[in-house]
Design a protein around this motif. Structure first.
Motif, PDB file in Angstrom:
ATOM      1  N   THR A  73       0.808  -1.219   0.000  1.00 42.91           N
ATOM      2  CA  THR A  73       0.000   0.000   0.000  1.00 42.91           C
ATOM      3  C   THR A  73       0.840   1.268   0.000  1.00 42.91           C
ATOM      4  O   THR A  73       0.300   2.350   0.156  1.00 42.91           O
ATOM      5  CB  THR A  73      -0.927   0.009   1.227  1.00 42.91           C
ATOM      6  N   GLU A  74       2.157   1.149  -0.137  1.00 44.78           N
ATOM      7  CA  GLU A  74       2.990   2.339  -0.130  1.00 44.78           C
ATOM      8  C   GLU A  74       2.717   3.170  -1.371  1.00 44.78           C
ATOM      9  O   GLU A  74       2.452   2.658  -2.442  1.00 44.78           O
ATOM     10  CB  GLU A  74       4.486   1.971  -0.087  1.00 44.78           C
ATOM     11  N   HIS A  75       2.806   4.461  -1.199  1.00 50.22           N
ATOM     12  CA  HIS A  75       2.576   5.370  -2.317  1.00 50.22           C
ATOM     13  C   HIS A  75       3.833   6.176  -2.562  1.00 50.22           C
ATOM     14  O   HIS A  75       4.604   6.413  -1.641  1.00 50.22           O
ATOM     15  CB  HIS A  75       1.409   6.310  -2.013  1.00 50.22           C
ATOM     16  N   PRO A  76       4.087   6.636  -3.735  1.00 53.68           N
ATOM     17  CA  PRO A  76       3.302   6.502  -4.951  1.00 53.68           C
ATOM     18  C   PRO A  76       3.565   5.168  -5.638  1.00 53.68           C
ATOM     19  O   PRO A  76       4.672   4.632  -5.536  1.00 53.68           O
ATOM     20  CB  PRO A  76       3.795   7.657  -5.819  1.00 53.68           C
ATOM     21  N   PRO A  77       2.584   4.623  -6.340  1.00 53.92           N
ATOM     22  CA  PRO A  77       2.800   3.349  -7.032  1.00 53.92           C
ATOM     23  C   PRO A  77       3.663   3.489  -8.288  1.00 53.92           C
ATOM     24  O   PRO A  77       4.079   2.496  -8.855  1.00 53.92           O
ATOM     25  CB  PRO A  77       1.391   2.882  -7.383  1.00 53.92           C
ATOM     26  N   LEU A  78       3.941   4.713  -8.707  1.00 58.54           N
ATOM     27  CA  LEU A  78       4.720   4.927  -9.920  1.00 58.54           C
ATOM     28  C   LEU A  78       6.088   4.251  -9.843  1.00 58.54           C
ATOM     29  O   LEU A  78       6.548   3.649 -10.814  1.00 58.54           O
ATOM     30  CB  LEU A  78       4.888   6.434 -10.166  1.00 58.54           C
ATOM     31  N   ALA A  79       6.741   4.315  -8.696  1.00 59.30           N
ATOM     32  CA  ALA A  79       8.051   3.674  -8.548  1.00 59.30           C
ATOM     33  C   ALA A  79       7.934   2.158  -8.689  1.00 59.30           C
ATOM     34  O   ALA A  79       8.766   1.520  -9.339  1.00 59.30           O
ATOM     35  CB  ALA A  79       8.664   4.037  -7.198  1.00 59.30           C
ATOM     36  N   ARG A  80       6.905   1.576  -8.091  1.00 53.73           N
ATOM     37  CA  ARG A  80       6.719   0.129  -8.213  1.00 53.73           C
ATOM     38  C   ARG A  80       6.399  -0.265  -9.649  1.00 53.73           C
ATOM     39  O   ARG A  80       6.841  -1.310 -10.121  1.00 53.73           O
ATOM     40  CB  ARG A  80       5.612  -0.334  -7.263  1.00 53.73           C
ATOM     41  N   ILE A  81       5.643   0.562 -10.349  1.00 50.82           N
ATOM     42  CA  ILE A  81       5.340   0.279 -11.752  1.00 50.82           C
ATOM     43  C   ILE A  81       6.628   0.266 -12.572  1.00 50.82           C
ATOM     44  O   ILE A  81       6.842  -0.624 -13.401  1.00 50.82           O
ATOM     45  CB  ILE A  81       4.325   1.301 -12.305  1.00 50.82           C
ATOM     46  N   PHE A  82       7.512   1.226 -12.326  1.00 53.12           N
ATOM     47  CA  PHE A  82       8.782   1.246 -13.054  1.00 53.12           C
ATOM     48  C   PHE A  82       9.662   0.053 -12.693  1.00 53.12           C
ATOM     49  O   PHE A  82      10.370  -0.476 -13.555  1.00 53.12           O
ATOM     50  CB  PHE A  82       9.533   2.556 -12.814  1.00 53.12           C
ATOM     51  N   LEU A  83       9.619  -0.388 -11.443  1.00 57.72           N
ATOM     52  CA  LEU A  83      10.355  -1.605 -11.076  1.00 57.72           C
ATOM     53  C   LEU A  83       9.853  -2.787 -11.888  1.00 57.72           C
ATOM     54  O   LEU A  83      10.643  -3.590 -12.395  1.00 57.72           O
ATOM     55  CB  LEU A  83      10.216  -1.894  -9.577  1.00 57.72           C
ATOM     56  N   GLY A  84       8.530  -2.892 -12.023  1.00 56.51           N
ATOM     57  CA  GLY A  84       7.957  -3.972 -12.826  1.00 56.51           C
ATOM     58  C   GLY A  84       8.294  -3.848 -14.302  1.00 56.51           C
ATOM     59  O   GLY A  84       8.597  -4.842 -14.967  1.00 56.51           O
ATOM     60  N   LEU A  85       8.264  -2.631 -14.822  1.00 55.09           N
ATOM     61  CA  LEU A  85       8.608  -2.422 -16.234  1.00 55.09           C
ATOM     62  C   LEU A  85      10.066  -2.796 -16.517  1.00 55.09           C
ATOM     63  O   LEU A  85      10.367  -3.429 -17.532  1.00 55.09           O
ATOM     64  CB  LEU A  85       8.362  -0.966 -16.635  1.00 55.09           C
TER      65      LEU A  85
END
Length: 161
Positions: A73-85
């Motif tokens: 639930t940590e924000h922002p999810p943008l960093a996690r999205i880039f980790l996945g990308l």
């Protein structure tokens, strides 16, 4: 020194800052073991990217939101999205952690480059070089840039926004 030679030298120096920062961070990321929260950030990033890949009207159902977005639930999810990308892009040649840590290494290089530009405009290039050397002499900072966490993306965003 004429303007063309000075501009070429500045471009070489900035390229050196970027490549050296990226290289030192990525070099140490290979020898760093996983942290306790790193796998959950990477896995949630993978789930977020899967959600975007299968985007449809059903993606917004409560079940899909729970499945793909409630892992961490940590924000922002943008960093996690880039980790996945970065994992999906570089996973076959690199292993699980190295492919996601590539994002942190790239952000560290861009952070150093942005800091150099910011400080050279605000103060001087001499101070910018000392700050760059200071950043490279901080073992904890190099350690944080060698793992896939959310701290460095937040620092990067704070620098530019």
């Amino acid at each position: 020194m004429n303007r063309i030679a000075a501009s070429f030298l500045n471009i070489l120096l900035l390229l050196f800052i970027t490549v050296f920062s990226f290289g030192i961070s990525f070099y140490f990321s290979a020898s760093t073991g996983p942290t306790w929260d790193e796998p959950s950030y990477i896995l949630s990033g993978l789930r977020h990217v899967e959600w975007f890949q299968n985007l449809s009207i059903n993606s917004f159902s409560e079940k899909n939101i729970e499945t793909f977005w409630k892992i961490t639930t940590e924000h922002p999810p943008l960093a996690r999205i880039f980790l996945g990308l970065f994992y999906f892009q570089f996973s076959p040649p690199l292993d699980f952690f190295a492919s996601a840590r590539l994002f942190s290494s790239l952000l560290f290089a861009l952070f150093n480059l942005g800091s150099f530009f910011f400080l050279s405009k605000l103060y001087s290039k001499t101070l910018s070089w000392f700050f760059f050397l200071f950043l490279l002499s901080c073992p904890r900072l190099i350690g944080y840039t060698s793992i896939a966490t959310l701290d460095l993306p937040l620092s990067f965003l704070n620098l530019f926004f």
